[in-house]
Enzyme design. Structure first.
Site, PDB file in Angstrom:
ATOM      1  N   CYS A 282     -10.755 -11.811  -6.612  1.00 42.93           N
ATOM      2  CA  CYS A 282      -8.251 -11.439  -7.616  1.00 42.93           C
ATOM      3  C   CYS A 282      -8.497 -12.948  -8.671  1.00 42.93           C
ATOM      4  O   CYS A 282      -7.567 -12.367  -8.997  1.00 42.93           O
ATOM      5  CB  CYS A 282      -7.953 -10.577  -6.108  1.00 42.93           C
ATOM      6  SG  CYS A 282      -8.199 -10.456  -4.959  1.00 42.93           S
ATOM      7  N   ARG A 311     -17.166 -15.341   4.244  1.00 38.24           N
ATOM      8  CA  ARG A 311     -16.254 -15.747   4.884  1.00 38.24           C
ATOM      9  C   ARG A 311     -16.318 -15.838   5.847  1.00 38.24           C
ATOM     10  O   ARG A 311     -17.692 -15.647   6.876  1.00 38.24           O
ATOM     11  CB  ARG A 311     -15.121 -14.341   5.109  1.00 38.24           C
ATOM     12  CG  ARG A 311     -14.670 -13.568   3.528  1.00 38.24           C
ATOM     13  CD  ARG A 311     -13.655 -11.853   3.754  1.00 38.24           C
ATOM     14  NE  ARG A 311     -13.862 -11.193   3.171  1.00 38.24           N
ATOM     15  CZ  ARG A 311     -12.644 -10.126   2.379  1.00 38.24           C
ATOM     16  NH1 ARG A 311     -13.006 -10.006   3.867  1.00 38.24           N
ATOM     17  NH2 ARG A 311     -12.372  -9.862   1.237  1.00 38.24           N
ATOM     18  N   GLN A 329     -18.601  -7.889  -3.204  1.00 35.31           N
ATOM     19  CA  GLN A 329     -17.906  -6.626  -2.990  1.00 35.31           C
ATOM     20  C   GLN A 329     -18.405  -5.605  -4.854  1.00 35.31           C
ATOM     21  O   GLN A 329     -17.989  -6.533  -6.074  1.00 35.31           O
ATOM     22  CB  GLN A 329     -16.359  -6.640  -3.085  1.00 35.31           C
ATOM     23  CG  GLN A 329     -16.343  -7.675  -1.731  1.00 35.31           C
ATOM     24  CD  GLN A 329     -14.451  -7.648  -1.389  1.00 35.31           C
ATOM     25  OE1 GLN A 329     -13.972  -8.816  -2.756  1.00 35.31           O
ATOM     26  NE2 GLN A 329     -14.134  -7.598  -0.721  1.00 35.31           N
ATOM     27  N   ASP A 331     -16.127  -5.180  -6.933  1.00 35.42           N
ATOM     28  CA  ASP A 331     -14.481  -5.188  -7.322  1.00 35.42           C
ATOM     29  C   ASP A 331     -14.486  -4.448  -8.660  1.00 35.42           C
ATOM     30  O   ASP A 331     -14.826  -4.617  -9.166  1.00 35.42           O
ATOM     31  CB  ASP A 331     -14.046  -6.473  -7.004  1.00 35.42           C
ATOM     32  CG  ASP A 331     -13.004  -6.793  -6.477  1.00 35.42           C
ATOM     33  OD1 ASP A 331     -12.194  -5.738  -6.117  1.00 35.42           O
ATOM     34  OD2 ASP A 331     -12.691  -7.559  -5.833  1.00 35.42           O
ATOM     35  N   HIS A 333     -10.104  -5.122 -10.968  1.00 33.95           N
ATOM     36  CA  HIS A 333      -8.986  -4.919 -11.131  1.00 33.95           C
ATOM     37  C   HIS A 333      -8.842  -4.192 -12.156  1.00 33.95           C
ATOM     38  O   HIS A 333      -8.838  -5.180 -13.391  1.00 33.95           O
ATOM     39  CB  HIS A 333      -8.776  -6.597 -10.853  1.00 33.95           C
ATOM     40  CG  HIS A 333      -8.962  -7.828  -9.651  1.00 33.95           C
ATOM     41  ND1 HIS A 333     -10.014  -7.963  -9.743  1.00 33.95           N
ATOM     42  CD2 HIS A 333      -8.822  -7.383  -8.652  1.00 33.95           C
ATOM     43  CE1 HIS A 333      -9.949  -8.625  -8.557  1.00 33.95           C
ATOM     44  NE2 HIS A 333      -9.155  -8.370  -7.830  1.00 33.95           N
ATOM     45  N   LYS A 413      -1.862   1.880  -0.277  1.00 35.58           N
ATOM     46  CA  LYS A 413      -2.941   1.572  -0.685  1.00 35.58           C
ATOM     47  C   LYS A 413      -3.508   3.063  -0.397  1.00 35.58           C
ATOM     48  O   LYS A 413      -3.184   4.357   0.432  1.00 35.58           O
ATOM     49  CB  LYS A 413      -3.855   0.822  -0.146  1.00 35.58           C
ATOM     50  CG  LYS A 413      -3.451   0.724   1.347  1.00 35.58           C
ATOM     51  CD  LYS A 413      -4.402  -0.086   1.813  1.00 35.58           C
ATOM     52  CE  LYS A 413      -4.369   0.278   3.622  1.00 35.58           C
ATOM     53  NZ  LYS A 413      -5.216  -1.270   4.288  1.00 35.58           N
ATOM     54  N   HIS A 459      -6.192  -3.524  -6.993  1.00 41.45           N
ATOM     55  CA  HIS A 459      -7.526  -3.791  -6.775  1.00 41.45           C
ATOM     56  C   HIS A 459      -8.212  -2.434  -6.496  1.00 41.45           C
ATOM     57  O   HIS A 459      -7.505  -1.596  -5.927  1.00 41.45           O
ATOM     58  CB  HIS A 459      -7.376  -4.749  -5.987  1.00 41.45           C
ATOM     59  CG  HIS A 459      -6.393  -5.635  -5.358  1.00 41.45           C
ATOM     60  ND1 HIS A 459      -6.766  -7.070  -6.381  1.00 41.45           N
ATOM     61  CD2 HIS A 459      -5.080  -6.314  -5.602  1.00 41.45           C
ATOM     62  CE1 HIS A 459      -6.232  -7.956  -5.968  1.00 41.45           C
ATOM     63  NE2 HIS A 459      -4.726  -7.129  -5.683  1.00 41.45           N
TER      64      HIS A 459
END
Length: 595
Positions: A282, A311, A329, A331, A333, A413, A459
Site C-alpha cells: 500500500c 514478513r 499479493q 494487490d 488499490h 471489509k 485495498h
RNA sequence: GCCUUCUUAGCUCAAUUGGCAGAGCAACUGAUUUGUAAUCAGUAGGUUGUUGGUUCGAUUCCGAUAGAAGGCACCA
C-alpha cells in the site's frame, strides 16, 4: 436421541443434525477424560470441547504421553463405553464446586470466572465441570477414533503453560466414521507439499525456511495464473504498477507499519539509513498515486500490483506454501470518489465471481463492520459504505454473512471464503475500505469546485497470496490440473520407437508450434510403463501413436482419469485442446477422484 | 516463539539389547522395440542434518544447533 441441557431439561435431537454430532463429540471428550483418569490418575484436566468434526481435551500429564499411548486410551474408552454409564447432571453452588475440584487448579480457575449456574456432569467416578449439553449415557458412544496429540496453551494464551491436547472424532455410525477418516486420508494424499514434490512444482530448502523455490513445472502453473490475472485486470480497466521491494524506514513510520509490525519486518541499514523490505504494497501504491495531481475526472484509479512482500513469520507458523515468509499479493488499490463507491463495489464482486469460477471454487462472503471502539474516520462514511457493501452482497445473490464489529479500525471489509473440492474453506479475497492511509499520506484529488478532496481508498486482493492460492489449487485439483494450468498438457507415446518416432516428432513439432506444452516420451520402455508415468504425472492428455495412427494420420488420446481411448484426426485434436485451454475448462470431477 | 515428535542414498523406507549401514523406485550401462498404470540383467550411489560428549566401539545413548511434521500462539 435425547440430550440433557445445561438447565437440566431433556430435549429430542435428530441424529442427522450437526448439533447432535456436536453433543456426541462433547460427550466423547468426557469419555476420553474418564479413560485418562483411570490410566493416569495424576493427570489434571483443562478444557474438553467439541469442535468441527471432532473434539479435543487439554490435559496436564505428569509425564508426557506419546502417539502410541492413544491406542491404549482408545481401548479403555471402548471398555468404559460398553458399561453404558449414566451421565448425570448436577448443579452446584460456587463453594461446592470449589470443594469438588479442589485438587485441580485449572478447573478452580474456571470456576472462579463463572457467574452463571455451575453444573457438573458425572459418569462412573469421573466428574467434570461442564455446561453440557450431553447425551444420557456413554453406551451410545461407539464409533470414534483418537487422531493426534499436540501442545496447546492453557486458555489459548501463549503466556500460560502448555497442556497436552488429544484430538479425536466421534460419529453416530461406523460408516460416517470411515467416511470421515477417508476424507482425512484423501487430504493427506493431496497435501500440496507432497504433490509439489511428486510433480516437481516447487521446493523448500533449509537455507531459506519459508522462502519457496519455484521449479520449472510450478513456474508454468504460476505464469498461467498470472497471465490470466493480467487479462482480467485489462478487462476491468486497471493500470498495473511495480513498486520497490525495499523502502526507507520513514515511509513505514508514516504508514504506521513500523510501530505495529517492525518485529516482523526484514530491516537493514545502508549508508546509515534504515530500510525495510516491504510487508505490504500500500505505501508504495500511495506514493505512485501522489506522484501526480489527480482531477475528479481521473477517478476511479484502479492500480494493481503483483507485489512481492516479506514478513518474518514465527518459525512454527510456516507451512508449505500456505504460510511463507515471502509471497506475492495480487494487490490493487482503488482511489475513488464517494459517489463512485457503489459502482466500484458491484464491479469488484463481478470481478471476483469470474476469477473464482474459473477455478471451480465456490465461495461465500463475510462483511465485517465497524468496531465499537477505537475506530477512526467519519461515522457517516462508515455507515454509508457498510450499507453499500451490504447491498452489493445481497444483489450478488451469493451466500453472505455479517460479522458485526469485526472490521479493522480504519474501515469495513468484505472477506471471500473459498470452498474447495474437499469441503474446506479458505479465506482468500478481501476488499477493505481504508480511511486511515489517505489521511496519513495526505492523498487528495482536485474536485469540480477546485477544492482538494480526500479520495476513498480500497485495498483489494482477490487470490490473496499467489503462493498460498497455488497451494490451495494443488490440493483442490489433487494435482490433476485442467489443461490451461497443467505444466505438460500433452504427452506423446510412440508405440515403437523404430517405426513411430518420426510421426510422433511431427506431431510434437506441430503442437509445439501452436504453443501447446507437449512432451515426447521416446524412452526404450514398454508402452505400459510409459503410460503409467504419464498417469502418475497427471498429464491431461496422453497420446498413443502406432501403425494405425501413422497410416491414417490420426492420433489416439486418453484423458487423465479416464480409460477411454479416442481416435481423432490431428486437426480435430488441435481444435479440441485449444478450445479447452481457451475456455479454461474445469475437470473437478476428475480432480475429485484423482489419486 | 512454545509443546510433542522426527531427520539414514535423488525419492519412499529398513537396520535385533550400542557391534562391518540395507532394500524398492529413480539415475547410469547393456539387452529388449514393446498398443494403454511398472521388461530383464548389471553398475554406481552414504562422513546416517550439523556439532560436541559418553563408550574399546554410536544411525542407535546424552547435550547443543539447523530444518521439518502435528498442534498452540501469531497472521497488517
Amino acid at each position: 436421541m435425547k440430550v440433557q441441557q445445561h438447565d437440566g431439561s431433556i430435549v429430542e435431537m435428530d441424529k442427522k443434525s450437526p448439533e447432535s454430532l456436536e453433543v456426541l463429540n462433547h460427550s466423547t471428550s468426557h469419555l476420553l477424560a474418564e479413560a485418562i483418569q483411570q490410566l493416569y490418575p495424576d493427570a489434571l484436566f483443562g478444557f474438553g470441547p467439541a469442535i468441527e468434526n471432532g473434539f479435543y481435551y487439554d490435559i496436564d500429564f505428569k509425564s508426557p504421553i506419546v502417539e502410541q499411548d492413544l491406542i491404549k486410551i482408545e481401548k479403555k474408552m471402548h471398555e468404559l463405553a460398553s458399561k453404558d454409564e449414566k451421565i448425570i447432571r448436577q448443579s452446584l453452588t460456587k463453594s461446592q464446586a470449589l470443594e469438588v475440584f479442589k485438587d485441580n487448579p485449572y478447573k478452580l480457575e474456571l470456576i472462579r470466572d463463572i457467574n452463571e449456574d455451575i453444573t457438573i456432569f458425572t459418569q462412573g467416578n469421573f466428574i467434570d465441570l461442564c455446561r453440557g449439553p450431553h447425551i444420557l449415557s456413554t453406551g451410545q458412544i461407539k464409533h470414534f477414533k483418537l487422531l493426534s496429540i499436540a501442545g496447546a496453551y492453557w486458555r489459548g494464551d501463549s503466556k500460560n503453560k502448555q497442556l497436552c491436547r488429544i484430538y479425536g472424532t466421534s460419529w453416530w455410525s461406523e460408516e460416517d466414521l470411515k467416511n470421515y477418516l477417508n476424507l482425512i486420508e484423501e487430504r493427506k494424499k493431496r497435501d500440496h507439499r507432497l504433490l509439489g514434490k511428486q510433480l516437481d512444482l516447487f521446493m523448500l530448502s533449509e537455507y531459506g525456511p519459508g522462502f519457496p523455490f519455484w521449479l520449472p513445472n510450478g513456474m508454468i502453473l504460476r505464469e498461467a495464473i498470472e497471465e490470466y490475472w493480467k487479462q482480467q485486470h485489462f478487462k476491468y480497466h486497471y493500470v498495473v504498477v511495480k513498486t520497490p521491494i525495499m523502502l526507507s524506514k520513514e515511509l513505514w513510520e508514516i504508514s504506521g507499519h513500523w510501530s505495529h509490525y517492525k518485529d516482523n519486518m526484514y530491516t537493514t541499514k545502508i549508508d546509515d539509513r534504515e530500510f525495510a523490505i516491504k510487508p505490504m504494497n500500500c505505501p508504495g501504491g500511495i506514493l505512485v498515486y501522489k506522484n501526480s495531481l489527480h482531477s475528479y475526472k481521473d477517478l476511479p484509479i484502479r492500480m494493481a500490483e503483483l507485489g512481492l512482500v516479506h514478513r518474518h513469520e514465527a518459525s512454527g507458523a510456516l507451512n508449505g506454501l500456505f504460510r511463507v515468509r515471502a509471497f506475492t499479493q495480487d494487490d490493487a488499490h482503488i482511489f475513488c470518489r464517494e459517489d463512485q463507491l457503489v459502482d466500484e463495489i458491484s464491479t469488484l464482486l463481478n470481478f471476483y465471481e469470474e476469477m473464482y469460477s474459473v477455478f471451480g471454487l465456490d465461495y461465500y462472503i463475510v462483511l465485517s463492520t465497524r468496531p465499537e471502539e477505537g475506530y477512526i474516520g467519519d461515522i457517516k462514511i462508515w455507515n454509508k459504505s457498510e450499507a453499500i457493501l451490504k447491498e452489493a452482497c445481497e444483489k450478488s445473490g451469493k451466500e453472505f454473512k455479517i460479522n458485526p464489529g469485526d472490521g479493522a479500525f480504519y474501515g469495513p471489509k468484505l472477506d471471500f471464503k473459498l470452498k474447495d473440492s474437499m469441503n474446506r474453506v479458505w479465506q482468500c479475497g478481501t476488499i477493505q475500505l481504508d480511511m486511515n492511509l489517505p489521511e496519513r499520506f495526505d492523498c487528495f484529488y482536485i474536485d469540480s469546485d477546485g477544492e482538494k478532496k480526500r479520495p476513498i481508498m480500497l485495498h483489494r486482493a482477490c487470490l490473496g497470496s499467489i503462493e498460498r492460492f497455488i497451494g490451495i489449487l494443488i490440493e483442490h485439483y489433487g494435482g490433476a490440473f485442467p489443461a490451461w494450468l497443467a505444466p505438460v498438457q500433452v504427452n506423446l507415446l510412440p508405440v515403437n520407437n523404430a517405426y513411430h518416432l518420426a510421426y510422433a516428432q511431427e506431431i510434437y513439432d506441430l503442437l509445439r508450434a501452436r504453443h501447446i506444452r507437449v512432451s515426447l516420451d521416446d524412452g526404450n520402455d514398454k508402452l505400459g510403463y510409459r503410460m503409467r508415468n504419464s498417469q502418475v504425472k497427471k498429464i491431461p492428455f496422453t497420446i498413443v501413436l502406432g501403425d494405425h495412427e501413422r497410416d491414417d494420420r490420426t492420433l489416439t488420446y486418453r484423458r487423465f482419469g479416464s480409460n477411454e481411448q479416442i481416435t481423432v484426426s490431428i486437426d480435430d485434436f488441435v481444435t479440441l485442446i485449444e478450445e479447452e485451454i481457451k475456455e479454461k475448462k474445469q475437470n473437478i470431477e476428475v480432480a475429485k477422484s484423482a489419486q
